[in-house]
Design an enzyme around this catalytic site. Structure first.
Site, mmCIF file in Angstrom:
data_model
loop_
_atom_site.group_PDB
_atom_site.id
_atom_site.type_symbol
_atom_site.label_atom_id
_atom_site.label_comp_id
_atom_site.label_asym_id
_atom_site.label_seq_id
_atom_site.Cartn_x
_atom_site.Cartn_y
_atom_site.Cartn_z
ATOM 1 N N SER A 91 4.256 0.237 4.867
ATOM 2 C CA SER A 91 5.107 -0.699 4.143
ATOM 3 C C SER A 91 6.186 -1.260 5.090
ATOM 4 C CB SER A 91 5.693 0.002 2.911
ATOM 5 O OG SER A 91 6.147 -0.917 1.958
ATOM 6 N N ASP A 160 -3.166 -3.088 -4.500
ATOM 7 C CA ASP A 160 -1.757 -2.848 -4.159
ATOM 8 C C ASP A 160 -0.878 -3.616 -5.153
ATOM 9 O OD1 ASP A 160 0.897 -3.123 -2.927
ATOM 10 O OD2 ASP A 160 -0.037 -2.332 -1.114
ATOM 11 N N HIS A 189 -0.495 1.410 -3.374
ATOM 12 C CA HIS A 189 0.349 1.128 -2.203
ATOM 13 C C HIS A 189 0.303 2.303 -1.215
ATOM 14 C CE1 HIS A 189 3.328 -1.320 -0.179
ATOM 15 N NE2 HIS A 189 4.242 -0.372 -0.194
#
Length: 208
Positions: A91, A160, A189
């Site tokens: 991320s 996601d 995610h």
């Protein structure tokens, strides 16, 4: 005889690269967050050096804090050759990995849930990672100069909830990835540990 000394140096084994876990934002205790502590322990069990430590500015994950911090970690991990590291970025950590590699050479990179844009989120925009029109572009060629294409791995999930697949594909295309791009199904995610991560790290460790 200088040639003998040169030959001896060629035969010296290159140290195993150190894996540095670069987390997503909002993680104030990285070892207890997502899969970071799990992969750290698995690598350490195999005598693969791994650093999994808290990053500064965890909520905002600002580029001007994270990239210098990552450089200091790389220099501490491998003072003789700070490029002998593998960055595993999730991320916001994936965004930091991209920007770090514009500046510094590394052995390998694993991007997990990377995005191309800030997706219109003002908080993400303030972190400083994302292109804004013609300003702040990604320097993909510099990234590839500092880490050869076959040493870039990318993971994204088809579901996601934060980052649409087309965002990941823009990063994939910018880096020119083919076989090292992995679109996995139903992984959200990537909050949970996934075996494929350890597999690609093992591949990177084995490659020169």
């Amino acid at each position: 005889d200088p040639s003998c000394r040169q030959q001896a140096s060629k035969n010296m084994k290159v140290p195993t690269p150190t894996v540095i876990i670069c987390p997503g934002n909002g993680c104030s205790n990285i070892r207890q967050s997502n899969w970071y502590g799990i992969i750290h322990d698995k690598l350490i069990e195999k005598n693969i050096p791994c650093i999994c430590k808290d990053f500064p500015d965890p909520l905002h994950a600002r580029r001007d804090r994270w990239v210098p911090f990552m450089r200091s970690v790389a220099e501490e991990a491998s003072p003789d050759d700070p490029s002998n590291v593998i960055l595993v970025g999730h991320s916001s950590g994936a965004q930091a990995t991209l920007r770090y590699t514009e500046l510094y050479p590394i052995h390998g990179a694993v991007l997990v849930s990377a995005t191309y844009s800030d997706l219109g989120d003002a908080h993400e925009r303030m972190s400083g990672y994302y292109p804004q029109g013609d300003t702040n572009p990604y320097l993909f060629q510099d990234m590839l100069t500092n880490c050869k294409r076959e040493h870039w791995y990318q993971f994204h999930s088809d579901d996601d909830p934060f980052i649409p697949l087309y965002e990941a594909e823009k990063i994939r295309d910018g880096l020119g990835l083919t076989s090292t791009y992995n679109m996995l199904t139903r992984r959200s995610h990537f909050f949970d540990y996934f075996d494929e991560l350890e597999t690609v790290i093992d591949v990177l460790i084995a490659e020169e």
